[in-house]
Motif scaffolding. Structure first.
Motif, short mmCIF file in Angstrom:
data_model
loop_
_atom_site.label_atom_id
_atom_site.label_comp_id
_atom_site.label_asym_id
_atom_site.label_seq_id
_atom_site.Cartn_x
_atom_site.Cartn_y
_atom_site.Cartn_z
N SER A 369 0.80 -1.13 0.02
CA SER A 369 -0.06 -0.01 -0.06
C SER A 369 0.74 1.31 0.03
O SER A 369 0.28 2.20 -0.45
CB SER A 369 -1.04 0.13 1.24
OG SER A 369 -1.91 -1.10 1.25
N ALA A 388 -0.82 7.03 4.15
CA ALA A 388 -2.44 6.98 3.96
C ALA A 388 -2.98 6.62 2.50
O ALA A 388 -2.27 6.91 1.50
CB ALA A 388 -2.98 8.28 4.51
N ASN A 391 -9.17 7.34 3.63
CA ASN A 391 -8.94 7.83 5.30
C ASN A 391 -8.40 7.06 6.24
O ASN A 391 -8.74 7.10 7.53
CB ASN A 391 -10.64 7.85 5.67
CG ASN A 391 -11.40 6.65 5.68
OD1 ASN A 391 -10.80 5.72 5.02
ND2 ASN A 391 -12.52 6.70 6.38
N LYS A 392 -7.54 6.08 5.83
CA LYS A 392 -6.82 5.24 6.45
C LYS A 392 -5.52 5.59 6.62
O LYS A 392 -4.73 5.88 5.64
CB LYS A 392 -7.23 3.67 6.13
CG LYS A 392 -8.63 3.26 6.35
CD LYS A 392 -8.59 1.60 5.74
CE LYS A 392 -9.90 1.13 6.17
NZ LYS A 392 -10.99 1.75 5.42
N TYR A 394 -1.62 4.12 7.82
CA TYR A 394 -0.87 2.86 8.04
C TYR A 394 0.50 3.20 8.72
O TYR A 394 0.84 4.32 8.35
CB TYR A 394 -0.87 2.10 6.89
CG TYR A 394 -2.13 1.54 6.28
CD1 TYR A 394 -2.60 0.19 6.74
CD2 TYR A 394 -2.82 2.25 5.53
CE1 TYR A 394 -3.77 -0.08 6.20
CE2 TYR A 394 -4.06 1.98 5.05
CZ TYR A 394 -4.62 0.84 5.23
OH TYR A 394 -5.61 0.37 4.86
N LEU A 405 -2.42 -0.99 10.31
CA LEU A 405 -3.34 0.08 10.42
C LEU A 405 -3.46 0.82 11.79
O LEU A 405 -3.49 0.10 12.75
CB LEU A 405 -4.74 -0.53 10.05
CG LEU A 405 -5.95 0.69 10.14
CD1 LEU A 405 -6.00 1.55 8.84
CD2 LEU A 405 -7.25 -0.23 9.88
N GLN A 406 -3.53 2.02 11.60
CA GLN A 406 -3.18 2.99 12.90
C GLN A 406 -4.71 3.49 13.28
O GLN A 406 -5.07 3.26 14.34
CB GLN A 406 -2.38 3.90 12.74
CG GLN A 406 -0.60 3.21 12.32
CD GLN A 406 -0.12 2.52 13.62
OE1 GLN A 406 -0.04 3.22 14.65
NE2 GLN A 406 -0.33 1.24 13.52
N THR A 408 -8.43 4.92 11.32
CA THR A 408 -9.48 5.19 10.28
C THR A 408 -10.23 6.20 10.70
O THR A 408 -10.84 6.30 11.62
CB THR A 408 -10.55 3.55 10.19
OG1 THR A 408 -9.66 2.68 9.84
CG2 THR A 408 -11.60 4.10 9.07
#
Length: 489
Positions: A369, A388, A391-392, A394, A405-406, A408
């Motif tokens: 990603s 990012a 809206n996520k 990482y 993933l940190q 959302t």
């Protein structure tokens, strides 16, 4: 403030405060007596916020003509007297303060209509500014670039326009850096902190204490570039200079002069720059990392030879100047995969007297990603990379490349920027006062900025609400404390 002790010997030797005693002109005739009350011994006001209100009581007030003047106490003995600012020509003073911050002597002048004698009453006045502490959020909104400034007492939206007759910088925000020890000429003793701000259409240097534009694209170059295309600005470790990239070419200014192109400037630089012991950039023609040592280009040393002629494009470059002396760089190869490097950017390693410059390298699969991230940020303290998609947010690291993933963020928000705000820049024996991972988002014409605490393992937690909100899209976040601003990490 510290220059106030010059007053008695210099510019204001003719002035002394008294209620009924005066220092007057026309000493060849008897001096009229007078009585004034209602003046304080000193005043403190905030510029561009407070109104200075003084309504003195004067005996036989119709006998006099009045005016108020302010002398700047920041002067140098031997340089001549400075012309005072006239604040009012009435007995009562109601002045919306717009003077530059600093110490002043405020003078109440009373001119006797009959004799022509002018009497002077002076008090100390300190003019302060809110601008030296808080958060500056560089944004663009409706084709204009500006700051929203968040301070302890509130906020000033469109900070540039607020101080410059309603005029923001034209164009979409590109970058801003804190620019310390700026001056307008080599011999000037007026040294101040500034922001250098770029949009895709313009550039300007703004004095922080009063917000005024000191240089614009039209007058900041010895020879103005034929194409107006600002791309990057960087503040080297050597604070006597500052550099900008315009239309692929680098220009460097010794503060107190103007921007000049380098002697050999054949490279076509990308918009991505970073600062180590020397400054780093990327030549798009040769696909090579290049080093800028103030006013000269320098090739990477032998221990970094694979960073030349790479057949890859630079995606992200972040340097942690000062105590850590490390840079992280991400390149994209033609097949879509990436190369993530850890570089030593201390002086000896860039010069080639110490090695290796390349401390670690890992291949990032095209399916990772990180290779499709819309925003990437670093961590000053460790080899973590935050990125990012939508809206996520990482996190990954140089060793495992594991995607963690940190947070959302709310649906509809798109991350526009990730920065590690660490102030002051870490140095031995200097405590850090501010330490956050800043995540900026955009949705439907409005921004949000979230300030996340970073754990010892680099992780962050979701916040219940953003720290700041406003109109536009955030490009850069700068934290200011006591007139000194954070670097962009």
């Amino acid at each position: 403030m510290k220059k106030l002790y010059f007053l008695a010997a210099g510019l204001f030797s003719i002035l002394a405060f008294a209620c009924t005693k005066d220092k007057s002109t026309s000493a060849d005739r008897p001096l009229p007596t007078f009585t004034v009350s209602g003046l304080q011994a000193s005043y403190s006001v905030l510029t561009h916020k407070d109104t200075l209100r003084i309504h003195p009581t004067v005996q036989d007030e119709n006998r006099y003509e009045y005016y108020w003047t302010a002398f700047d106490a920041n002067y140098t003995i031997g340089k001549g007297n400075r012309k005072p600012d006239t604040l009012a020509k009435t007995k009562d003073l109601d002045y919306a303060m717009i003077l530059n911050p600093g110490p002043y002597v405020l003078v109440f002048n009373l001119k006797d209509k009959e004799t022509g004698v002018t009497k002077l009453l002076n008090v100390n006045m300190t003019v302060s500014t809110l601008n030296m502490n808080g958060w500056y959020l560089l944004k663009d909104n409706n084709g204009k670039t500006d700051f929203d400034f968040i301070h302890s007492l509130g906020r000033i939206d469109n900070w540039i326009a607020f101080y410059n007759d309603g005029k923001s910088l034209e164009g979409t925000a590109v970058k801003a850096v804190f620019t310390n020890t700026f001056k307008m000429s080599l011999t000037s003793l007026d040294i101040f902190s500034a922001f250098t701000v770029l949009s895709d259409k313009d550039a300007a240097i703004y004095r922080i204490d009063n917000g005024k534009a000191m240089r614009t694209f039209d007058d900041m170059f010895f020879s103005k570039p034929p194409v107006r295309k600002p791309q990057s600005v960087y503040q080297p470790v050597n604070t006597n200079v500052i550099g900008v990239v315009n239309d692929g070419q680098v220009y460097v200014m010794q503060k107190g002069t103007l921007f000049a192109s380098l002697p050999y400037n054949a490279a076509k630089l990308s918009s991505i720059t970073a600062v180590g012991a020397m400054s780093l950039a990327f030549d798009q023609d040769s696909k090579s990392l290049v080093i800028i040592n103030d006013f000269n280009f320098q090739a990477v040393p032998a221990s970094g030879a694979e960073l030349k002629n790479m057949n890859a494009d630079l995606v992200w470059l972040n340097s942690y100047a000062g105590q850590r002396g490390i840079a992280m760089a991400l390149f994209r190869k033609p097949d879509g995969s990436g190369l993530l490097y850890r570089l030593n950017v201390q002086f000896g390693f860039l010069l080639g007297t110490q090695q290796p410059m390349i401390q670690a390298k890992v291949t990032v699969p095209a399916t990772h990603s990180l290779m499709a991230a819309t925003a990437i940020g670093g961590n000053y303290d460790a080899d973590f990379v935050y990125y990012a998609q939508g809206n996520k947010v990482y996190m990954t690291d140089l060793i495992t490349l594991q995607e963690a993933l940190q947070v959302t963020l709310p649906a509809g928000e798109t991350v526009t920027g990730i920065q590690h705000i660490k102030y002051p820049q870490p140095s031995a024996g200097v405590p850090v006062t501010t330490d956050f991972l800043s995540v900026a988002t955009y949705n439907n014409g409005r921004y949000k900025v979230y300030l996340h605490k970073i754990s010892s393992t680099g992780t962050i937690q979701a916040l219940a609400q953003p720290n700041f909100e406003g109109e536009g899209k955030i490009n850069t976040v700068i934290y200011m404390e006591n007139g000194s601003g954070s670097r962009v990490f």
